[in-house]
Design an enzyme around this catalytic site. Structure first.
Site, PDB file in Angstrom:
ATOM      1  N   HIS A   1     -21.250  -7.541  25.528  1.00 48.52           N
ATOM      2  CA  HIS A   1     -21.171  -6.643  24.380  1.00 48.52           C
ATOM      3  C   HIS A   1     -22.584  -6.231  23.966  1.00 48.52           C
ATOM      4  O   HIS A   1     -23.378  -7.064  23.528  1.00 48.52           O
ATOM      5  CB  HIS A   1     -20.467  -7.337  23.213  1.00 48.52           C
ATOM      6  CG  HIS A   1     -18.999  -7.555  23.456  1.00 48.52           C
ATOM      7  ND1 HIS A   1     -18.030  -6.866  22.760  1.00 48.52           N
ATOM      8  CD2 HIS A   1     -18.345  -8.365  24.326  1.00 48.52           C
ATOM      9  CE1 HIS A   1     -16.833  -7.256  23.188  1.00 48.52           C
ATOM     10  NE2 HIS A   1     -17.003  -8.166  24.135  1.00 48.52           N
TER      11      HIS A   1
ATOM     12  N   GLN B   1     -12.177  -6.553  22.107  1.00 52.92           N
ATOM     13  CA  GLN B   1     -11.762  -7.109  23.398  1.00 52.92           C
ATOM     14  C   GLN B   1     -10.442  -7.861  23.298  1.00 52.92           C
ATOM     15  O   GLN B   1      -9.614  -7.805  24.216  1.00 52.92           O
ATOM     16  CB  GLN B   1     -12.862  -8.008  23.956  1.00 52.92           C
ATOM     17  CG  GLN B   1     -12.577  -8.523  25.360  1.00 52.92           C
ATOM     18  CD  GLN B   1     -13.737  -9.303  25.935  1.00 52.92           C
ATOM     19  OE1 GLN B   1     -14.893  -9.011  25.650  1.00 52.92           O
ATOM     20  NE2 GLN B   1     -13.447 -10.305  26.743  1.00 52.92           N
TER      21      GLN B   1
ATOM     22  N   CYS C   1     -16.970  -0.757  21.306  1.00 55.93           N
ATOM     23  CA  CYS C   1     -16.691  -1.631  20.172  1.00 55.93           C
ATOM     24  C   CYS C   1     -16.402  -0.780  18.935  1.00 55.93           C
ATOM     25  O   CYS C   1     -17.187   0.099  18.575  1.00 55.93           O
ATOM     26  CB  CYS C   1     -17.890  -2.539  19.932  1.00 55.93           C
ATOM     27  SG  CYS C   1     -17.923  -3.341  18.324  1.00 55.93           S
ATOM     28  N   GLU C   2     -15.275  -1.035  18.287  1.00 53.19           N
ATOM     29  CA  GLU C   2     -14.910  -0.201  17.141  1.00 53.19           C
ATOM     30  C   GLU C   2     -15.725  -0.521  15.888  1.00 53.19           C
ATOM     31  O   GLU C   2     -15.725   0.259  14.941  1.00 53.19           O
ATOM     32  CB  GLU C   2     -13.422  -0.345  16.834  1.00 53.19           C
ATOM     33  CG  GLU C   2     -12.985  -1.681  16.305  1.00 53.19           C
ATOM     34  CD  GLU C   2     -11.489  -1.724  16.014  1.00 53.19           C
ATOM     35  OE1 GLU C   2     -11.105  -2.481  15.109  1.00 53.19           O
ATOM     36  OE2 GLU C   2     -10.718  -1.001  16.678  1.00 53.19           O
ATOM     37  N   HIS C   3     -16.430  -1.640  15.888  1.00 54.16           N
ATOM     38  CA  HIS C   3     -17.210  -2.009  14.711  1.00 54.16           C
ATOM     39  C   HIS C   3     -18.555  -1.297  14.648  1.00 54.16           C
ATOM     40  O   HIS C   3     -19.028  -0.967  13.550  1.00 54.16           O
ATOM     41  CB  HIS C   3     -17.430  -3.529  14.679  1.00 54.16           C
ATOM     42  CG  HIS C   3     -16.160  -4.308  14.598  1.00 54.16           C
ATOM     43  ND1 HIS C   3     -15.948  -5.491  15.273  1.00 54.16           N
ATOM     44  CD2 HIS C   3     -15.005  -4.054  13.923  1.00 54.16           C
ATOM     45  CE1 HIS C   3     -14.734  -5.934  15.016  1.00 54.16           C
ATOM     46  NE2 HIS C   3     -14.143  -5.084  14.198  1.00 54.16           N
ATOM     47  N   HIS C   4     -19.183  -1.080  15.807  1.00 51.55           N
ATOM     48  CA  HIS C   4     -20.495  -0.439  15.821  1.00 51.55           C
ATOM     49  C   HIS C   4     -20.543   0.787  16.741  1.00 51.55           C
ATOM     50  O   HIS C   4     -21.575   1.453  16.815  1.00 51.55           O
ATOM     51  CB  HIS C   4     -21.572  -1.430  16.284  1.00 51.55           C
ATOM     52  CG  HIS C   4     -21.633  -2.675  15.449  1.00 51.55           C
ATOM     53  ND1 HIS C   4     -21.047  -3.859  15.842  1.00 51.55           N
ATOM     54  CD2 HIS C   4     -22.181  -2.900  14.235  1.00 51.55           C
ATOM     55  CE1 HIS C   4     -21.241  -4.776  14.911  1.00 51.55           C
ATOM     56  NE2 HIS C   4     -21.923  -4.226  13.921  1.00 51.55           N
TER      57      HIS C   4
ATOM     58  N   CYS D   1     -23.388  -4.607  21.446  1.00 49.91           N
ATOM     59  CA  CYS D   1     -23.597  -4.773  20.002  1.00 49.91           C
ATOM     60  C   CYS D   1     -24.193  -6.150  19.711  1.00 49.91           C
ATOM     61  O   CYS D   1     -24.827  -6.345  18.667  1.00 49.91           O
ATOM     62  CB  CYS D   1     -22.306  -4.578  19.220  1.00 49.91           C
ATOM     63  SG  CYS D   1     -20.962  -5.683  19.675  1.00 49.91           S
TER      64      CYS D   1
END
Length: 212
Positions: free
Chosen positions: A170, A142, A101-104, A172
């Site tokens: 996920h 995703q 996941c690019e956010h976390h 996250c």
């Protein structure tokens, strides 16, 4: 030369899948140094025995988990395309997906199901999972991953239609205190013939059914 890896002639035989740790040492050292600082910021002693090699291990791990940046999914497909007058649906289901996941920068993982209807060109079946992996081994969301796989197959093979469904868990969500920790996120993307309800329904039936 790639930023991540030092390639040699043997790599071509592996079709872009490096089986051993062979990374750019300068890049490893840069990332490892940053993680040494991160460990200190977390209140850890980066010099204690259990953490001495952790920054280097994390650096190599991250480079492997993002090695999709060094792969060309279009070329993976083109390496095994051939003419064939087959016009029925080709389905490759239950492809393992591992991404970040690019956010976390926490993993998400699950299964991808991919189908296409040839229009004079087919591709070696093993190349479809490799295309999935080439896009998955990057920092992702995703939804974008699903569209990238669809677009790559559509633009490279020029089939009558492409269908992609991805089902993932996920971490996250499940590791950060969000409720419904066993939830699965499903995304889908279609082109051409799969925009028709009948064709799409056939695909969804095929990926949900078990072979006897």
């Amino acid at each position: 030369m790639s930023n991540h890896h030092n390639h040699d002639a043997d790599d071509d035989e592996l079709d872009g899948y490096l089986k051993i740790d062979r990374y750019n040492e300068g890049l490893i050292n840069t990332i490892a140094h940053s993680y040494t600082n991160i460990l200190g910021a977390l209140g850890e002693d980066a010099n204690r025995e259990g953490l001495l090699k952790t920054p280097e291990r994390v650096a190599k791990s991250l480079l492997y988990l993002t090695h999709g940046y060094d792969l060309n999914p279009e070329e993976i497909l083109k390496s095994a395309m051939f003419k064939e007058e087959y016009s029925q649906m080709v389905v490759v289901k239950d492809i393992e997906v591992y991404s970040m996941c690019e956010h976390h920068m926490i993993p998400f993982f699950g299964k991808a199901h991919v189908a296409y209807i040839p229009n004079g060109q087919v591709v070696g079946l093993s190349k479809i999972p490799r295309v999935v992996d080439a896009f998955a081994r990057r920092l992702q969301v995703q939804e974008r991953l699903t569209n990238q796989i669809r677009d790559c197959i559509q633009e490279t093979l020029q089939p009558l239609g492409v269908a992609v469904v991805i089902e993932c868990r996920h971490l996250c969500m499940s590791m950060r205190g969000v409720q419904k920790q066993n939830s699965v996120t499903t995304t889908s993307a279609f082109t051409g013939a799969f925009l028709l309800e009948k064709t799409r329904a056939e695909f969804l039936h095929l990926i949900s059914s078990k072979l006897s």
